[in-house]
Enzyme design. Structure first.
Site, PDB file in Angstrom:
ATOM      1  N   ASP A   8     -10.349  -0.551   6.082  1.00  0.00           N
ATOM      2  CA  ASP A   8      -9.506  -1.425   6.283  1.00  0.00           C
ATOM      3  C   ASP A   8      -9.925  -2.673   5.596  1.00  0.00           C
ATOM      4  OD1 ASP A   8     -11.070  -0.972   8.259  1.00  0.00           O
ATOM      5  OD2 ASP A   8      -9.820  -1.552   9.747  1.00  0.00           O
TER       6      ASP A   8
ATOM      7  N   ASP B 282      -6.058   6.983  -2.562  1.00  0.00           N
ATOM      8  CA  ASP B 282      -4.624   6.811  -2.895  1.00  0.00           C
ATOM      9  C   ASP B 282      -4.329   5.452  -2.721  1.00  0.00           C
ATOM     10  OD1 ASP B 282      -2.109   7.209  -3.883  1.00  0.00           O
ATOM     11  OD2 ASP B 282      -1.327   7.997  -1.962  1.00  0.00           O
TER      12      ASP B 282
HETATM   13 MG    MG Z   1      -0.484   6.855  -5.038  1.00  0.00          MG
END
Ligand code: MG
Ligand code: NAI
Length: 334
Positions: free
Chosen positions: A202, A226
């Site tokens: 985070d 990602d």
């Molecule tokens: Mg992606």
């Protein structure tokens, strides 16, 4: 002659892939392109989002260039992207993010995200029960070791100085804890000359926006990689700037980090930079380093001379931006 499997896919996929192939053709005659279907366009044409012939061609070629697909909402359908990553054992997802243009109010960034590409939350293993759904999130020693080794090897070969392991082991103590412990072990034995750092996911996201210079190479689990690569792309100007390589021991597939962008598909407005740079990454992988450098220089010099794409407030769509890059390559003034 190297054989390249080309998968245009859906949405802006065909448009950005056309740009990248045109740039590759301008820089070398040593590639032969063979096209195959994937995604919703393949479903319409041949009844499957991942036809067997596509997987066959991916295996037959020396490397591959992929655009993007529009995902299916159907529960039963495995993602074709996850399928080729799994079937070709493309265990490393390499995502370099760098400024090609300086944008007011945004810090400069030069970060390489190395994302585990085979497990984590990407096994699409979800089980219903009477209360809801349980999703299996798998972290294995073997997959963690090989992605950390890949990050170390990449950093050493590319004169990178530090690797930051990004995780959430304060909550996911066993699974992310295993990933971090393997990172510590391998950095102490095989990555000693590199600086080893750790950051919770985070706060890493916040730093990629506010102080990206704190990162050099990041190694992380599948979903974090990602998400963080899109955050980093935002800092560099948007998703149109982030290339990506799915790399295994035998096979490789290069693609932009973005999706099919249905909101701008068909308008000719997509920024092809990410896919052009993915093509350059493919050339690096095929050991055509001079050609890869020429492409990156031509892209940089196109931006430097004020030819900006529409996503960053310029007036160049995919075609005209690509023509400028190719013009520079042909004149040799990149
Ligand atoms: Mg992606
Ligand atoms: P997206 O990456 O397609 O688009 C997000 C935003 O960024 C949109 O506003 C889009 O217009 C913009 N954008 C993306 N690429 C751009 C480019 N080259 N130039 C200018 N603007 C660009 O992500 P989104 O909207 O979340 O997903 C759309 C579809 O793509 C979904 O079906 C998703 O599942 C799929 N997808 C496919 C991927 C793949 O094939 N590898 C990866 C990510 C998403």
């Amino acid at each position: 002659m190297k054989h390249i499997c080309v998968l245009p896919g859906d949405g802006i996929g065909p448009e950005v892939v056309e740009s990248a192939v045109a740039v590759l053709k301008a820089v070398t005659d040593d590639l032969q392109f063979e096209y195959a279907e994937i995604g919703q366009s393949a479903l319409k044409k041949v009844g499957s989002t991942m036809p067997d012939e596509t997987l066959e061609l991916l295996r037959k070629c020396d490397s591959s260039l992929f655009g993007a697909i529009t995902s299916s909402e159907s529960l039963g359908e495995a993602s074709p992207v996850l399928r080729f990553r799994k079937e070709l054992d493309l265990f490393a997802n390499l995502r370099p993010v760098k400024n090609y243009v300086n944008l007011a109010g945004r810090p400069s960034i030069d970060v390489v995200i190395v994302r585990e590409n085979t497990e984590g939350l990407y096994t699409q293993n979800e089980q219903y029960d009477d209360k809801g759904v349980t999703t299996l999130r798998r972290v294995t020693r073997a997959a963690s070791e090989r992605i950390v080794r890949f990050a170390i090897d990449y950093s050493l070969k590319n004169a990178r100085k530090s690797i930051c392991c990004v995780h959430k082991s304060n909550v996911l103590r066993a699974s992310d804890g295993l990933f971090v412990s393997i990172f510590r072990e391998l950095m102490a034995s095989e990555g000693r000359v590199l600086e080893a750092r750790e950051q919770l996911v985070d706060s890493a996201a916040m730093k990629l926006v506010n102080s990206p210079h704190e990162f050099d190479v990041i190694v992380t689990l599948n979903l974090y990689g990602d998400i963080l690569s899109d955050v980093a792309a935002g800092t560099a100007g948007g998703l149109g700037f982030a290339p990506s390589g799915n790399i295994g021991r035998v096979y490789s597939v290069f693609e932009p980090a973005h999706g099919s962008a249905p909101d701008i598909a068909g308008e000719g407005a997509a920024n092809p930079t990410a896919t052009i740079l993915a093509g350059a990454m493919m050339l690096d992988h095929l050991k055509m380093r001079n050609e890869a450098v020429s492409i990156r220089q031509a892209v940089k010099s196109t931006y430097d001379s004020g030819h900006l794409t529409t996503d960053i407030g310029g007036r160049h769509g995919s075609r005209s931006f690509t023509d400028h890059v190719i013009g520079r390559l042909k004149r040799g003034d990149s």
